[in-house]
Design a protein around this motif. Structure first.
Motif, mmCIF file in Angstrom:
data_model
loop_
_atom_site.group_PDB
_atom_site.id
_atom_site.type_symbol
_atom_site.label_atom_id
_atom_site.label_comp_id
_atom_site.label_asym_id
_atom_site.label_seq_id
_atom_site.Cartn_x
_atom_site.Cartn_y
_atom_site.Cartn_z
ATOM 1 N N LEU A 62 0.524 95.067 19.538
ATOM 2 C CA LEU A 62 0.614 94.757 18.465
ATOM 3 C C LEU A 62 -0.283 93.702 18.045
ATOM 4 C CD1 LEU A 62 2.288 94.674 15.752
ATOM 5 C CD2 LEU A 62 3.826 93.015 16.662
ATOM 6 N N ASN A 63 -1.124 93.863 17.060
ATOM 7 C CA ASN A 63 -2.227 92.900 16.611
ATOM 8 C C ASN A 63 -1.881 92.464 15.169
ATOM 9 O OD1 ASN A 63 -4.615 91.581 16.592
ATOM 10 N ND2 ASN A 63 -5.821 92.959 16.702
ATOM 11 N N LEU A 64 -1.961 91.160 15.176
ATOM 12 C CA LEU A 64 -1.461 90.561 13.903
ATOM 13 C C LEU A 64 -2.848 89.836 13.407
ATOM 14 C CD1 LEU A 64 2.416 89.587 13.984
ATOM 15 C CD2 LEU A 64 1.324 91.746 13.108
ATOM 16 N N SER A 65 -3.108 89.770 12.092
ATOM 17 C CA SER A 65 -4.109 88.894 11.696
ATOM 18 C C SER A 65 -3.838 87.955 10.413
ATOM 19 C CB SER A 65 -5.293 89.832 11.199
ATOM 20 O OG SER A 65 -5.871 90.520 12.387
ATOM 21 N N CYS A 66 -4.112 86.628 10.922
ATOM 22 C CA CYS A 66 -3.904 85.552 9.615
ATOM 23 C C CYS A 66 -4.994 85.499 9.101
ATOM 24 C CB CYS A 66 -3.252 84.439 10.362
ATOM 25 S SG CYS A 66 -2.406 83.396 9.297
ATOM 26 N N LEU A 67 -5.234 86.068 7.892
ATOM 27 C CA LEU A 67 -6.440 85.949 7.279
ATOM 28 C C LEU A 67 -6.431 84.838 6.026
ATOM 29 C CD1 LEU A 67 -6.621 89.862 6.433
ATOM 30 C CD2 LEU A 67 -7.462 88.568 8.404
ATOM 31 N N SER A 68 -7.351 84.013 6.306
ATOM 32 C CA SER A 68 -7.548 82.879 5.248
ATOM 33 C C SER A 68 -9.049 82.166 5.497
ATOM 34 C CB SER A 68 -6.716 81.774 5.645
ATOM 35 O OG SER A 68 -6.729 80.612 4.711
ATOM 36 N N THR A 69 -9.984 82.229 4.587
ATOM 37 C CA THR A 69 -11.341 82.080 4.824
ATOM 38 C C THR A 69 -11.452 80.472 4.179
ATOM 39 O OG1 THR A 69 -11.919 84.375 4.833
ATOM 40 C CG2 THR A 69 -13.706 82.472 4.308
ATOM 41 N N PRO A 70 -12.014 79.712 5.190
ATOM 42 C CA PRO A 70 -12.221 78.226 4.559
ATOM 43 C C PRO A 70 -13.037 78.523 3.291
ATOM 44 C CG PRO A 70 -12.895 78.450 7.020
ATOM 45 C CD PRO A 70 -12.537 79.750 6.403
ATOM 46 N N SER A 71 -13.033 77.415 2.520
ATOM 47 C CA SER A 71 -13.537 77.345 1.178
ATOM 48 C C SER A 71 -15.234 77.216 1.459
ATOM 49 C CB SER A 71 -13.029 76.032 0.378
ATOM 50 O OG SER A 71 -14.149 75.651 -0.852
ATOM 51 N N PRO A 72 -15.964 77.795 0.572
ATOM 52 C CA PRO A 72 -17.332 77.712 0.646
ATOM 53 C C PRO A 72 -17.989 76.224 0.546
ATOM 54 C CG PRO A 72 -16.785 78.793 -1.281
ATOM 55 C CD PRO A 72 -15.508 78.755 -0.510
ATOM 56 N N LEU A 73 -17.068 75.528 -0.149
ATOM 57 C CA LEU A 73 -17.470 73.958 -0.314
ATOM 58 C C LEU A 73 -17.356 73.309 1.082
ATOM 59 C CD1 LEU A 73 -15.507 73.330 -3.673
ATOM 60 C CD2 LEU A 73 -18.054 73.843 -3.350
ATOM 61 N N ARG A 74 -16.592 73.949 1.993
ATOM 62 C CA ARG A 74 -16.513 73.238 3.225
ATOM 63 C C ARG A 74 -16.451 74.483 4.426
ATOM 64 N NH1 ARG A 74 -12.981 68.232 3.347
ATOM 65 N NH2 ARG A 74 -14.074 67.898 1.691
ATOM 66 N N PRO A 75 -17.434 75.280 4.619
ATOM 67 C CA PRO A 75 -17.233 76.402 5.401
ATOM 68 C C PRO A 75 -17.057 76.334 6.879
ATOM 69 C CG PRO A 75 -19.310 76.141 4.701
ATOM 70 C CD PRO A 75 -18.819 75.120 3.890
ATOM 71 N N ARG A 76 -17.308 75.177 7.213
ATOM 72 C CA ARG A 76 -17.243 74.689 8.528
ATOM 73 C C ARG A 76 -15.934 73.855 8.916
ATOM 74 N NH1 ARG A 76 -23.181 73.518 10.677
ATOM 75 N NH2 ARG A 76 -24.191 75.605 9.901
ATOM 76 N N ARG B 164 -3.290 75.572 9.151
ATOM 77 C CA ARG B 164 -3.483 74.215 8.927
ATOM 78 C C ARG B 164 -4.716 73.546 9.094
ATOM 79 N NH1 ARG B 164 1.078 72.049 13.387
ATOM 80 N NH2 ARG B 164 3.057 73.253 12.504
ATOM 81 N N SER B 165 -5.094 72.475 8.558
ATOM 82 C CA SER B 165 -6.350 71.907 8.623
ATOM 83 C C SER B 165 -6.266 71.176 9.907
ATOM 84 C CB SER B 165 -6.338 70.618 7.428
ATOM 85 O OG SER B 165 -5.376 69.746 7.615
ATOM 86 N N GLU B 166 -7.251 70.622 10.378
ATOM 87 C CA GLU B 166 -7.561 70.096 11.615
ATOM 88 C C GLU B 166 -6.610 68.956 11.786
ATOM 89 O OE1 GLU B 166 -11.139 68.942 14.950
ATOM 90 O OE2 GLU B 166 -11.360 68.436 12.709
ATOM 91 N N ARG B 167 -6.495 68.050 10.919
ATOM 92 C CA ARG B 167 -5.348 66.914 10.801
ATOM 93 C C ARG B 167 -4.041 67.189 10.555
ATOM 94 N NH1 ARG B 167 -9.232 61.839 8.832
ATOM 95 N NH2 ARG B 167 -10.641 61.834 10.312
ATOM 96 N N GLY B 168 -3.645 68.374 10.006
ATOM 97 C CA GLY B 168 -2.502 68.858 9.641
ATOM 98 C C GLY B 168 -2.063 68.326 8.384
ATOM 99 N N THR B 169 -3.121 67.832 7.632
ATOM 100 C CA THR B 169 -2.610 67.386 6.363
ATOM 101 C C THR B 169 -2.654 68.283 5.105
ATOM 102 O OG1 THR B 169 -4.841 67.228 5.732
ATOM 103 C CG2 THR B 169 -3.857 65.066 6.690
ATOM 104 N N VAL B 170 -3.097 69.615 5.508
ATOM 105 C CA VAL B 170 -2.880 70.909 4.618
ATOM 106 C C VAL B 170 -2.279 72.040 5.570
ATOM 107 C CG1 VAL B 170 -4.111 72.362 2.890
ATOM 108 C CG2 VAL B 170 -4.958 70.123 3.136
ATOM 109 N N ARG B 171 -1.162 72.557 4.995
ATOM 110 C CA ARG B 171 -0.568 73.361 5.704
ATOM 111 C C ARG B 171 -0.195 74.528 4.619
ATOM 112 N NH1 ARG B 171 3.614 70.845 9.990
ATOM 113 N NH2 ARG B 171 2.196 69.297 11.135
ATOM 114 N N LYS B 172 -0.482 75.907 5.112
ATOM 115 C CA LYS B 172 -0.138 76.852 4.075
ATOM 116 C C LYS B 172 0.498 78.243 4.854
ATOM 117 C CE LYS B 172 -3.495 75.717 0.707
ATOM 118 N NZ LYS B 172 -4.620 76.407 -0.175
ATOM 119 N N SER B 173 1.483 78.561 4.407
ATOM 120 C CA SER B 173 2.251 79.898 5.067
ATOM 121 C C SER B 173 2.111 81.272 4.333
ATOM 122 C CB SER B 173 3.800 79.484 5.346
ATOM 123 O OG SER B 173 3.811 78.404 5.887
ATOM 124 N N SER B 174 2.097 82.163 5.298
ATOM 125 C CA SER B 174 1.776 83.607 4.657
ATOM 126 C C SER B 174 3.194 83.985 4.184
ATOM 127 C CB SER B 174 1.517 84.335 5.540
ATOM 128 O OG SER B 174 2.008 84.663 6.569
#
Length: 570
Positions: A202-216, A257-267
């Motif tokens: 079973l392969n699950l993919s969590c798709l969420s691309t960083p903003s082009p304003l901060r792609p890295r 999550r963001s690296e510091r965990g300040t932004v979290r979003k769930s599918s």
């Protein structure tokens, strides 16, 4: 210098985000810039710096001049490059009270400071901050409002109000400033097969691309099943389960999550139902192969399933009774008995379905035992010429059984029957039979059973008659010899007397004692001849008769009727 680099990166990201690629950079990097900060504007775009055209308040201001200059007048500025077009406008303010925000892209999770500044940095007090006409904060001495961490709902129109001192205290209000907060990454989408087969990956993919304003921007991914963490936090957006079972069914979700965990979003939830593979291909194997086992040996039956998933259970049955013999994938008969032969079958179940194997025929091979010869008791002794047939049999023993006949310890014949036919003396001896069967795989185990001994004595036919005849003949011969000696002596004595009488003067003869009247001597001898083989009486031959005259009664001559014959057989 750091501010310039940040402003340049902001301009580049804005160019990537929008349709226009020509950007107007501000130093110091605040918006709106204020005239008393000695603002420098830089046009950034494609083409050479000499090709830059500047506009002020919508009018061409400079023709193809340098790509940067220091602002000395308030107003709205733009720049143009032939290949990238016109930049967005930048207004340089010289108002009494100005609300400034950082001149960079604002994303979720960032910390931003809004500052309320008076003209020429005059003193200001009792500063209030508003968003969409709603007061956010009132400071008596402070002039800055911090928003941390930024959320999308922080976007909007902000302004400030305060008392500015310039030849007296006067309440002033800034022009509104638009604050736009961009997504650091969108709400993730969890993708994967909703109905995988048990045992498959079973392969699950969590798709969420960083903003082009901060792609890295580094992001972390977490995976949940029914609210419990099953994977992460990890940099990879993939969750791989090598082989799933029914227990892996459930409601899956992922969180970014963001690296510091300040932004979290769930599918959103993804329902995963693991489907079992129906049972099929149930088979039974045996050890030793072929399910043929020698009595008393160990037999192991194994049940296997070609297809089917889930927790499997097994049951063993024999024949049509379906009485339970055991559970588990193996059935072991430690010491196979003669009653263990039959058809064995395995039944497998996964709780939802069941399947049966093809019956396997188990054969318990019995070694030969208790070999006997029949008839076991024969009339003794046997006469030559009697027909005799011996049969060898065993009480137990799995086919094929072979038989070997022994006479006096040596092989004489093979097969269950020994037909001697019309026996003769040469058949006499001690008889035994050896029963043999070869059992096991490829007949590698040989079993033998030896019968008790049977003594066979053959007497020649007529032996008894010959013995009797020989005895009688012997007796008669003795009598004949005795008579012959007597007669010979008589004649010798008589001849001697005559010669004496001839030599001596004759004397008157003494009268002989007359024999008693009726005295007779008679013998009849039958001559026999010993024959090889059965004794037989010899046929009578012509006999020679010798007559002897004897004086009759009282010395008178005998009458012819007084003459007796002594018949001697030669």
């Amino acid at each position: 210098m750091a501010g310039k680099v940040a402003l340049l990166l902001w301009a580049q990201t804005l160019g990537l985000a929008g349709a226009q690629t020509t950007q107007l950079l501000v130093q110091p990097p605040w918006t709106p810039p204020v005239l008393w900060d000695h603002v420098t504007l830089t046009c950034h775009g494609l083409g050479t710096a000499a090709a830059t055209t500047w506009y002020k308040d919508g009018q061409r201001w400079r023709l193809q001049g340098p790509d940067r200059f220091r602002v000395t007048q308030s107003g709205t500025y733009q720049c143009h490059r032939p290949d990238t077009g016109l930049s967005p406008p930048v207004s340089v303010s010289n108002d009494r009270l100005v609300l400034q925000v950082p001149a960079r892209a604002l994303l979720e999770g960032d910390t931003v400071t809004l500052r309320c500044r008076s003209w020429q940095n005059k003193p200001v007090t009792w500063v209030s901050f508003y968003r969409e006409e709603k007061q956010l904060q009132l400071f008596r001495d402070g002039t800055e409002l911090s928003l941390s961490p930024l959320r999308l709902h922080h976007s909007g129109r902000y302004r400030c109000r305060g008392w500015v001192y310039s030849e007296g205290w006067k309440e002033s209000e800034s022009a509104p400033v638009t604050v736009t907060v961009h997504e650091l990454f969108p709400v993730p989408v969890l993708e994967g097969p909703p109905e995988p087969t048990e045992g498959s990956p079973l392969n699950l993919s969590c798709l969420s691309t960083p903003s082009p304003l901060r792609p890295r921007a580094p992001l972390l991914h977490l995976f949940y099943r029914d609210g419990r963490l099953v994977g992460g936090p990890q940099g990879s957006p993939q969750l791989l389960l090598p082989a799933v079972g029914v227990s892996h069914s459930g409601n899956y979700s992922c969180e970014v999550r963001s690296e510091r965990g300040t932004v979290r979003k769930s599918s959103a939830l993804l329902r995963v139902t693991v489907r079992r593979v129906p049972l099929s291909g149930v088979s039974v194997s045996a050890q030793p192969p072929g399910a043929q086992v020698v009595l008393g040996d160990r037999l192991v039956l194994s049940c296997a399933v070609a297809a089917g998933t889930g927790p499997l259970s097994f049951s063993w049955h024999r024949g049509d009774s379906w009485a339970l013999l055991g559970t588990g994938p193996r059935l072991e008969l430690r010491h196979a008995g003669d009653n263990d032969s039959g058809h064995y079958q395995c039944q497998a179940s996964d709780g939802d379905s069941m399947a049966k194997s093809v019956p396997m025929n188990v054969t318990v091979l019995v070694p030969v035992a208790n070999a006997t010869i029949s008839p076991g008791a024969l009339a003794q002794p046997l006469r030559a010429g009697d027909p005799v047939t011996l049969r060898c049999s065993v009480q137990v023993g799995s086919a094929p059984v072979t038989f070997t006949w022994l006479r006096n310890g040596r092989d004489v014949a093979r097969g269950p029957l020994l037909e001697l036919g019309d026996i003769h003396v040469g058949h006499s001896g001690t008889y035994q039979c050896v029963a043999t069967n070869q059992l096991g795989q490829d007949g590698h185990r040989v079993f033998r059973a030896l019968s008790p001994e049977l003594a066979l004595t053959v007497t020649p036919r007529g032996h008894w008659d010959t013995a009797v005849a020989a005895t009688v003949a012997g007796s008669l011969l003795f009598l004949v010899l005795l008579v012959g000696v007597t007669v010979g002596w008589y004649w010798w004595h008589r001849l001697a007397s005559r010669k004496h009488q001839e030599r001596a003067p004759p004397e008157p003869p003494e009268p002989l004692a007359p024999p008693e009247e009726g005295e007779v001597l008679y013998t009849h001898v039958t001559r026999t001849k010993q024959m090889q083989g059965p004794t037989r009486t010899a046929p009578p031959q012509d006999t020679q008769v010798t007559y002897a005259e004897l004086p009759g009664p009282h010395g008178r001559p005998r009458a012819p009727s007084d003459i007796y014959g002594n018949v001697l057989g030669h």
